[in-house]
Design a protein around this motif. Structure first.
Motif, mmCIF file in Angstrom:
data_model
loop_
_atom_site.group_PDB
_atom_site.id
_atom_site.type_symbol
_atom_site.label_atom_id
_atom_site.label_comp_id
_atom_site.label_asym_id
_atom_site.label_seq_id
_atom_site.Cartn_x
_atom_site.Cartn_y
_atom_site.Cartn_z
ATOM 1 N N LEU A 78 0.835 -1.205 0.000
ATOM 2 C CA LEU A 78 0.000 0.000 0.000
ATOM 3 C C LEU A 78 0.871 1.257 0.000
ATOM 4 C CD1 LEU A 78 -2.764 -1.052 2.558
ATOM 5 C CD2 LEU A 78 -3.034 -0.773 0.070
ATOM 6 N N ASP A 81 1.949 2.312 -3.418
ATOM 7 C CA ASP A 81 0.836 2.586 -4.345
ATOM 8 C C ASP A 81 0.278 1.378 -5.084
ATOM 9 O OD1 ASP A 81 0.739 5.305 -3.720
ATOM 10 O OD2 ASP A 81 2.339 5.741 -5.146
ATOM 11 N N ASN A 83 -2.703 -1.113 -5.690
ATOM 12 C CA ASN A 83 -4.130 -1.030 -5.401
ATOM 13 C C ASN A 83 -4.625 -2.377 -4.876
ATOM 14 O OD1 ASN A 83 -4.869 -2.735 -7.617
ATOM 15 N ND2 ASN A 83 -4.723 -0.978 -8.999
ATOM 16 N N ASN A 84 -5.881 -2.392 -4.445
ATOM 17 C CA ASN A 84 -6.449 -3.607 -3.843
ATOM 18 C C ASN A 84 -6.387 -4.802 -4.794
ATOM 19 O OD1 ASN A 84 -7.015 -2.019 -1.663
ATOM 20 N ND2 ASN A 84 -9.198 -1.879 -2.049
ATOM 21 N N ARG A 102 -8.055 -5.892 5.607
ATOM 22 C CA ARG A 102 -7.917 -4.441 5.788
ATOM 23 C C ARG A 102 -8.618 -3.978 7.064
ATOM 24 N NH1 ARG A 102 -6.915 -1.107 1.213
ATOM 25 N NH2 ARG A 102 -8.545 0.273 1.929
ATOM 26 N N SER A 115 -10.136 5.448 5.355
ATOM 27 C CA SER A 115 -9.262 4.722 4.439
ATOM 28 C C SER A 115 -7.937 4.318 5.085
ATOM 29 C CB SER A 115 -8.976 5.592 3.210
ATOM 30 O OG SER A 115 -7.984 5.015 2.420
ATOM 31 N N THR A 117 -5.637 2.865 3.465
ATOM 32 C CA THR A 117 -4.636 3.191 2.441
ATOM 33 C C THR A 117 -4.140 4.615 2.619
ATOM 34 O OG1 THR A 117 -5.670 1.643 0.903
ATOM 35 C CG2 THR A 117 -4.196 3.303 -0.038
ATOM 36 N N ASP A 118 -5.063 5.565 2.759
ATOM 37 C CA ASP A 118 -4.660 6.962 2.971
ATOM 38 C C ASP A 118 -3.850 7.100 4.262
ATOM 39 O OD1 ASP A 118 -5.941 7.657 0.631
ATOM 40 O OD2 ASP A 118 -7.730 8.459 1.645
ATOM 41 N N LYS A 121 -0.304 5.688 3.616
ATOM 42 C CA LYS A 121 0.491 6.557 2.733
ATOM 43 C C LYS A 121 0.951 7.826 3.440
ATOM 44 C CE LYS A 121 -1.365 4.987 -1.648
ATOM 45 N NZ LYS A 121 -2.158 5.368 -2.829
#
Length: 126
Positions: A78, A81, A83-84, A102, A115, A117-118, A121
């Motif tokens: 993740l 970058d 993606n799922n 997740r 998120s 992911t956010d 990151k």
């Protein structure tokens, strides 16, 4: 192998990573080219992220000791970058299984935002 040989091998390993992977894209291309990711490949990715992102993985392990190796590997992907869909393909799992992973990861890391992911990151560990 003695300590000096270990150090020399480690330095060679790091120099090789720096030469071959200059950007996140280089790391992504390498990882997606593999049908199976070996422990050595995961180590390369971890070392590369540590080199380019202020020892992120070392700090991640220290701040979140409850994370499993699979959790850390998902975070690494993740972080660069993926993606799922790419991650489910690499782990050979269904999208529904990855959604559950997740959610578990959010709980383990005590993430309250929408998120994961956010969150990953933008995660900066001291």
């Amino acid at each position: 192998m003695n300590e000096k040989e270990n150090l020399e091998e480690s330095q060679c390993f790091v120099l090789n990573i720096q030469k071959n992977w200059r950007t996140t894209y280089d790391a992504q291309v390498y990882i997606t080219s593999l049908s199976v990711i070996s422990n050595n490949d995961w180590n390369k990715l971890e070392q590369w992220i540590n080199l380019h992102q202020d020892a992120f993985v070392y700090k991640l392990r220290r701040y979140y000791p409850m994370l499993s190796e699979d959790d850390i590997r998902i975070i690494l992907l993740l972080r660069i970058d993926f993606n799922n869909a790419q991650i489910t393909e690499l782990f050979h799992i269904l999208g529904s299984s990855f959604r559950i992973r997740r959610c578990r990861l959010k709980k383990k890391m005590n993430v309250t935002c929408e998120s994961i992911t956010d969150f990953i990151k933008s995660l900066h560990l001291e």
